[in-house]
Scaffold this active site. Structure first.
Site, PDB file in Angstrom:
ATOM      1  N   CYS A 241       6.144  -4.177  15.663  1.00 47.28           N
ATOM      2  CA  CYS A 241       5.792  -3.053  16.539  1.00 47.28           C
ATOM      3  C   CYS A 241       4.320  -3.197  16.937  1.00 47.28           C
ATOM      4  O   CYS A 241       3.455  -3.451  16.085  1.00 47.28           O
ATOM      5  CB  CYS A 241       6.027  -1.722  15.832  1.00 47.28           C
ATOM      6  SG  CYS A 241       7.766  -1.412  15.434  1.00 47.28           S
TER       7      CYS A 241
ATOM      8  N   CYS B  89      -1.112   6.991   9.469  1.00 45.06           N
ATOM      9  CA  CYS B  89       0.150   6.406   9.911  1.00 45.06           C
ATOM     10  C   CYS B  89      -0.102   5.196  10.811  1.00 45.06           C
ATOM     11  O   CYS B  89      -0.846   5.276  11.784  1.00 45.06           O
ATOM     12  CB  CYS B  89       0.960   7.467  10.653  1.00 45.06           C
ATOM     13  SG  CYS B  89       2.624   6.954  11.079  1.00 45.06           S
TER      14      CYS B  89
ATOM     15  N   GLU C 119       0.823  -1.206   0.000  1.00 40.53           N
ATOM     16  CA  GLU C 119       0.000   0.000   0.000  1.00 40.53           C
ATOM     17  C   GLU C 119       0.860   1.261   0.000  1.00 40.53           C
ATOM     18  O   GLU C 119       1.954   1.282   0.576  1.00 40.53           O
ATOM     19  CB  GLU C 119      -0.949   0.003   1.210  1.00 40.53           C
ATOM     20  CG  GLU C 119      -2.002  -1.095   1.115  1.00 40.53           C
ATOM     21  CD  GLU C 119      -2.994  -1.102   2.253  1.00 40.53           C
ATOM     22  OE1 GLU C 119      -4.066  -1.708   2.088  1.00 40.53           O
ATOM     23  OE2 GLU C 119      -2.718  -0.492   3.315  1.00 40.53           O
TER      24      GLU C 119
ATOM     25  N   CYS D  65       1.345  -0.944  15.257  1.00 39.37           N
ATOM     26  CA  CYS D  65       1.328  -0.770  13.800  1.00 39.37           C
ATOM     27  C   CYS D  65       0.684  -1.973  13.122  1.00 39.37           C
ATOM     28  O   CYS D  65       1.065  -3.122  13.387  1.00 39.37           O
ATOM     29  CB  CYS D  65       2.766  -0.587  13.297  1.00 39.37           C
ATOM     30  SG  CYS D  65       2.895  -0.431  11.501  1.00 39.37           S
TER      31      CYS D  65
ATOM     32  N   CYS E 285       3.650   8.537   0.567  1.00 41.92           N
ATOM     33  CA  CYS E 285       4.130   7.592   1.571  1.00 41.92           C
ATOM     34  C   CYS E 285       4.255   6.237   0.882  1.00 41.92           C
ATOM     35  O   CYS E 285       3.252   5.682   0.422  1.00 41.92           O
ATOM     36  CB  CYS E 285       3.152   7.526   2.739  1.00 41.92           C
ATOM     37  SG  CYS E 285       3.616   6.326   4.009  1.00 41.92           S
TER      38      CYS E 285
ATOM     39  N   CYS F  32       6.187  -6.903   7.190  1.00 44.01           N
ATOM     40  CA  CYS F  32       7.261  -6.359   8.032  1.00 44.01           C
ATOM     41  C   CYS F  32       7.639  -7.413   9.069  1.00 44.01           C
ATOM     42  O   CYS F  32       6.789  -8.194   9.506  1.00 44.01           O
ATOM     43  CB  CYS F  32       6.799  -5.077   8.721  1.00 44.01           C
ATOM     44  SG  CYS F  32       8.119  -4.192   9.599  1.00 44.01           S
TER      45      CYS F  32
END
Length: 353
Positions: A120, A341, A91, A123, A109, A116
């Site tokens: 975290c 974010c 994305e 996120c 962005c 990933c």
């Protein structure tokens, strides 16, 4: 399977032309079509003879991405799901900041990995498996597509690029730096490196590598806590990259490049939003010349974190500001389409290639 021609550097491309009985200067023309004009097919390369275009098409592919879905927020933000040549999805987001002085800020962005590996806790991408790194061309293609959206929708080109999408850029170092070169080179898109920001969760070794390589982009650290106990809880990468190690690496980067770092800090309700937390953050800024972006948290289904209340946020920011720290409060954009974010997760089902 045909090899992606964009994996050839100019020397390799020139050698291929010579070995296949073609004039060497044609390699430069093809390189310009690929990286300056963003050609998606050999058929677009109109200054090449048809037999040469057919020969290239026989030997090579251009593994460009395509827009799988596009969502538009009430605030103008556009989130795109990009389908890669192998069917994987990433994305990217266009974040417009429309102003009345004709200096519209258009920020892309972009993602650097499919998924990933850093987990975290706040996120959405951290709850996905990392499937693979993106290559430089796939990062470049996101920029090209988002620039097209900006021009089509707002009649304005991209002004800024942030590597803050899916993935950890410094765990895909080679391809990220190559994409920076393609985006900033006069032989590529020609953007200023100071319009680009690489954001990292904190890989000390690779931050030093950025300094050694004299990378001219901006650098942002996703900090979110200025003591190791709290940071360990929300960012497991901190266990192997402590704040002391990060401070040393960031100071090394600053000495090598002269570029001041940005600390990204999400203020979570009842976790890292007290004046004591602000004091710890202030003390950390003494170790590394930095400015601070305080980011509004965007809830995700996988986690129970909440954004702090406005009064607490104002006190937190005011404490830093009163001590001469440059503080910007970043309000969320695109929350209604999960484009803010920390919300990128590639929810669409991966499609077969």
């Amino acid at each position: 399977m045909k090899q992606d021609i964009r994996k050839y550097n100019p020397t390799q491309l020139t050698d291929w032309f010579k070995q296949n009985g073609e004039q060497a200067f044609r390699a430069k023309q093809v390189h310009e079509w690929l990286w300056k004009k963003s050609a998606r097919s050999f058929g677009e390369m109109s200054n090449l003879a048809l037999p040469l275009r057919e020969k290239l098409d026989t030997h090579f592919a251009i593994n460009s991405l395509s827009v799988a879905t596009e969502q538009r927020s009430n605030d103008g933000t556009i989130k795109s799901s990009f389908k890669l040549y192998d069917g994987n999805l990433v994305e990217g987001v266009l974040i417009p900041a429309l102003r009345t002085d004709d200096q519209d800020r258009m920020t892309a962005c972009v993602s650097s990995q499919v998924g990933c590996s850093l987990t975290c806790k706040f996120c959405a991408t951290g709850y996905m498996d990392r499937k693979r790194n993106l290559d430089a061309a796939e990062i470049y293609d996101q920029v090209v597509e988002i620039d097209r959206q900006a021009k089509t929708t707002f009649n304005a080109p991209l002004t800024n690029i942030v590597y803050m999408g899916m993935g950890e850029p410094l765990l895909n170092y080679k391809n990220v730096i190559e994409s920076v070169d393609r985006i900033t080179s006069p032989d590529g898109l020609g953007m200023s490196p100071k319009r680009l920001t690489i954001s990292t969760a904190g890989i000390a070794k690779m931050i030093k590598q950025l300094g050694d390589d004299q990378v001219k982009t901006n650098l942002a650290l996703s900090l979110h806590a200025a003591n190791d106990v709290k940071r360990d809880q929300i960012m497991p990468i901190n266990e192997s990259n402590s704040l002391d190690n990060l401070a040393d690496a960031l100071h090394y980067f600053y000495r090598k490049t002269g570029t001041r770092v940005t600390f990204e800090y999400i203020v979570f309700y009842n976790f890292n939003d007290t004046l004591q937390d602000a004091k710890e953050l202030y003390e950390f800024t003494k170790r590394v010349p930095a400015k601070i972006n305080i980011i509004e948290y965007n809830p995700i289904a996988e986690a129970n974190f909440k954004n702090t209340d406005p009064q607490t946020l104002d006190k937190f920011a005011g404490f830093l500001d009163s001590r001469g720290i440059t503080v910007n409060i970043r309000r969320s954009r695109g929350k209604d389409i999960d484009a803010a974010c920390g919300q990128l997760a590639g929810k669409e089902k991966t499609q077969p290639a």
